[in-house]
Design a protein around this motif. Structure first.
Motif, PDB file in Angstrom:
ATOM      1  N   THR A   1      -9.418  -6.948  62.275  1.00  0.00           N
ATOM      2  CA  THR A   1      -8.330  -6.031  62.640  1.00  0.00           C
ATOM      3  C   THR A   1      -7.441  -5.804  61.422  1.00  0.00           C
ATOM      4  O   THR A   1      -7.062  -6.747  60.727  1.00  0.00           O
ATOM      5  CB  THR A   1      -7.483  -6.610  63.788  1.00  0.00           C
ATOM      6  OG1 THR A   1      -8.332  -6.819  64.918  1.00  0.00           O
ATOM      7  CG2 THR A   1      -6.351  -5.672  64.163  1.00  0.00           C
ATOM      8  N   TRP A   2      -7.121  -4.541  61.184  1.00  0.00           N
ATOM      9  CA  TRP A   2      -6.313  -4.156  60.027  1.00  0.00           C
ATOM     10  C   TRP A   2      -5.146  -3.262  60.452  1.00  0.00           C
ATOM     11  O   TRP A   2      -5.173  -2.653  61.530  1.00  0.00           O
ATOM     12  CB  TRP A   2      -7.182  -3.417  58.990  1.00  0.00           C
ATOM     13  CG  TRP A   2      -7.870  -4.367  58.070  1.00  0.00           C
ATOM     14  CD1 TRP A   2      -9.095  -4.950  58.245  1.00  0.00           C
ATOM     15  CD2 TRP A   2      -7.348  -4.897  56.852  1.00  0.00           C
ATOM     16  NE1 TRP A   2      -9.376  -5.807  57.213  1.00  0.00           N
ATOM     17  CE2 TRP A   2      -8.317  -5.783  56.336  1.00  0.00           C
ATOM     18  CE3 TRP A   2      -6.152  -4.706  56.144  1.00  0.00           C
ATOM     19  CZ2 TRP A   2      -8.128  -6.481  55.147  1.00  0.00           C
ATOM     20  CZ3 TRP A   2      -5.970  -5.398  54.953  1.00  0.00           C
ATOM     21  CH2 TRP A   2      -6.957  -6.279  54.467  1.00  0.00           C
TER      22      TRP A   2
ATOM     23  N   TYR B   1     -13.538 -11.638  54.255  1.00  0.00           N
ATOM     24  CA  TYR B   1     -13.553 -12.726  55.251  1.00  0.00           C
ATOM     25  C   TYR B   1     -14.650 -12.515  56.302  1.00  0.00           C
ATOM     26  O   TYR B   1     -15.404 -13.437  56.629  1.00  0.00           O
ATOM     27  CB  TYR B   1     -12.191 -12.845  55.927  1.00  0.00           C
ATOM     28  CG  TYR B   1     -11.108 -13.385  55.029  1.00  0.00           C
ATOM     29  CD1 TYR B   1     -11.045 -14.749  54.727  1.00  0.00           C
ATOM     30  CD2 TYR B   1     -10.157 -12.537  54.461  1.00  0.00           C
ATOM     31  CE1 TYR B   1     -10.057 -15.248  53.900  1.00  0.00           C
ATOM     32  CE2 TYR B   1      -9.154 -13.030  53.622  1.00  0.00           C
ATOM     33  CZ  TYR B   1      -9.107 -14.384  53.342  1.00  0.00           C
ATOM     34  OH  TYR B   1      -8.140 -14.868  52.507  1.00  0.00           O
TER      35      TYR B   1
ATOM     36  N   CYS C   1     -12.168 -11.137  62.704  1.00  0.00           N
ATOM     37  CA  CYS C   1     -11.246 -11.886  61.866  1.00  0.00           C
ATOM     38  C   CYS C   1      -9.855 -11.303  62.066  1.00  0.00           C
ATOM     39  O   CYS C   1      -9.680 -10.083  62.152  1.00  0.00           O
ATOM     40  CB  CYS C   1     -11.645 -11.801  60.398  1.00  0.00           C
ATOM     41  SG  CYS C   1     -13.030 -12.869  59.975  1.00  0.00           S
TER      42      CYS C   1
ATOM     43  N   SER D   1     -12.978  -5.735  54.448  1.00  0.00           N
ATOM     44  CA  SER D   1     -12.256  -5.184  53.299  1.00  0.00           C
ATOM     45  C   SER D   1     -11.907  -6.234  52.264  1.00  0.00           C
ATOM     46  O   SER D   1     -11.818  -5.931  51.085  1.00  0.00           O
ATOM     47  CB  SER D   1     -10.975  -4.479  53.765  1.00  0.00           C
ATOM     48  OG  SER D   1     -11.304  -3.317  54.485  1.00  0.00           O
ATOM     49  N   THR D   2     -11.673  -7.460  52.694  1.00  0.00           N
ATOM     50  CA  THR D   2     -11.332  -8.506  51.728  1.00  0.00           C
ATOM     51  C   THR D   2     -12.299  -9.689  51.788  1.00  0.00           C
ATOM     52  O   THR D   2     -12.008 -10.764  51.268  1.00  0.00           O
ATOM     53  CB  THR D   2      -9.874  -8.985  51.915  1.00  0.00           C
ATOM     54  OG1 THR D   2      -9.616  -9.245  53.302  1.00  0.00           O
ATOM     55  CG2 THR D   2      -8.891  -7.916  51.448  1.00  0.00           C
TER      56      THR D   2
ATOM     57  N   HIS E   1      -6.821 -17.404  58.055  1.00  0.00           N
ATOM     58  CA  HIS E   1      -5.517 -17.612  57.429  1.00  0.00           C
ATOM     59  C   HIS E   1      -4.805 -18.840  57.966  1.00  0.00           C
ATOM     60  O   HIS E   1      -4.118 -19.539  57.230  1.00  0.00           O
ATOM     61  CB  HIS E   1      -4.642 -16.375  57.619  1.00  0.00           C
ATOM     62  CG  HIS E   1      -5.252 -15.152  57.012  1.00  0.00           C
ATOM     63  ND1 HIS E   1      -5.155 -14.844  55.682  1.00  0.00           N
ATOM     64  CD2 HIS E   1      -6.014 -14.182  57.565  1.00  0.00           C
ATOM     65  CE1 HIS E   1      -5.818 -13.726  55.434  1.00  0.00           C
ATOM     66  NE2 HIS E   1      -6.345 -13.303  56.567  1.00  0.00           N
TER      67      HIS E   1
ATOM     68  N   GLU F   1     -17.285 -10.709  56.114  1.00  0.00           N
ATOM     69  CA  GLU F   1     -18.609 -10.805  55.486  1.00  0.00           C
ATOM     70  C   GLU F   1     -19.034 -12.273  55.389  1.00  0.00           C
ATOM     71  O   GLU F   1     -20.167 -12.632  55.725  1.00  0.00           O
ATOM     72  CB  GLU F   1     -18.570 -10.181  54.084  1.00  0.00           C
ATOM     73  CG  GLU F   1     -19.899 -10.309  53.361  1.00  0.00           C
ATOM     74  CD  GLU F   1     -19.890  -9.674  51.975  1.00  0.00           C
ATOM     75  OE1 GLU F   1     -18.811  -9.298  51.488  1.00  0.00           O
ATOM     76  OE2 GLU F   1     -20.978  -9.574  51.388  1.00  0.00           O
TER      77      GLU F   1
ATOM     78  N   GLY G   1      -3.199  -3.669  64.445  1.00  0.00           N
ATOM     79  CA  GLY G   1      -3.929  -3.235  65.634  1.00  0.00           C
ATOM     80  C   GLY G   1      -4.959  -2.144  65.393  1.00  0.00           C
ATOM     81  O   GLY G   1      -5.386  -1.485  66.335  1.00  0.00           O
TER      82      GLY G   1
END
Ligand SMILES: Cc1cc2nc3c(=O)[nH]c(=O)nc-3n(C[C@H](O)[C@H](O)[C@H](O)COP(=O)(O)O)c2cc1C
Length: 201
Positions: free
Chosen positions: A72-73, A30, A104, A27-28, A164, A32, A76
């Motif tokens: 993971t978003w 990482y 990630c 989604s952001t 992160h 990818e 969990g």
């Protein structure tokens, strides 16, 4: 009739090198990015890179080995593209598939749910008969709980990446994991065949 050629057979790779797909959802960006880095490292094994959001899960059955990148978003939970396709995996026969996972996550931000999605996906695939490769030690990570632990409690079911808090470790972790996968899949890097090629001339 087939005649033996005079060319020496090179001990490069097994005759039937497995076909490999690196499949990511992100989604952001990482996961990818990590998928692309892994693809570079496994280039000798002619892997194909696939966005799970742009493919039919069923089409992945064309590959022998699936390397799945799963962030993971939402405390969990799955990233959206994995969420959409999750149920479909339960309809597949994966008994002849080898599966590796990478995830990630953010161990500091979500210490009680670190990399959960990787574990939740693996249990779905395990129930369909897949064989797991690429387990990764938990040493060097600081978290409280994770659904992604292997039964021994000392490994994750796949490579845990934390861009992160431990971004400086990502490249070396990928180097090591790519080598581990090549060993577990019995892939021989092309570089190892070069001396044989020279001596065969
Ligand atoms: C709202 C939100 C919830 C998150 N929940 C978790 C979580 O439960 N466990 C975890 O390990 N990481 C969690 N993360 C961290 C993401 O997994 C991390 O940012 C990851 O790099 C995102 O990957 P992507 O850009 O490929 O989607 C969360 C991040 C956000 C913004």
């Amino acid at each position: 009739m087939h005649t033996m050629s005079h060319t020496r057979t090179l001990p490069a790779r097994s005759d039937h090198a497995p076909s490999i797909a690196i499949v990511w959802g992100s989604s952001t960006g990482y996961t990818e990015e990590v998928a692309l880095k892994l693809h570079q490292r496994l280039a000798d094994a002619t892997s194909t890179i696939v966005d799970i959001g742009e493919t039919e899960v069923r089409d992945l059955l064309a590959f022998d080995v699936l390397i799945l990148g799963v962030p993971t978003w939402n405390i969990g939970e799955f990233q959206d593209d994995w969420e959409y396709c999750f149920d479909e995996w339960a309809t597949l026969d994966l008994r002849d598939k080898k599966v590796a996972l990478f995830g990630c996550g953010d161990a500091k931000g979500y210490p009680g749910y670190f990399q959960d999605a990787m574990g939740i996906l693996w249990r779905q695939l395990e129930a369909r008969g897949a064989t797991l490769i690429g387990k990764w030690p938990t040493t060097g990570y600081d978290f409280d709980e994770s659904q992604a632990l292997a039964p021994d409690g000392n490994h994750f079911v796949g490579l845990a990446i934390d861009e992160h808090n431990q971004y400086e470790l990502t490249d070396q972790r990928l180097d090591r994991w790519a080598q581990q996968l090549e060993a577990e899949l019995d892939l021989r890097p092309v570089a190892a065949a070069i001396p044989a090629l020279v001596s065969a001339v």
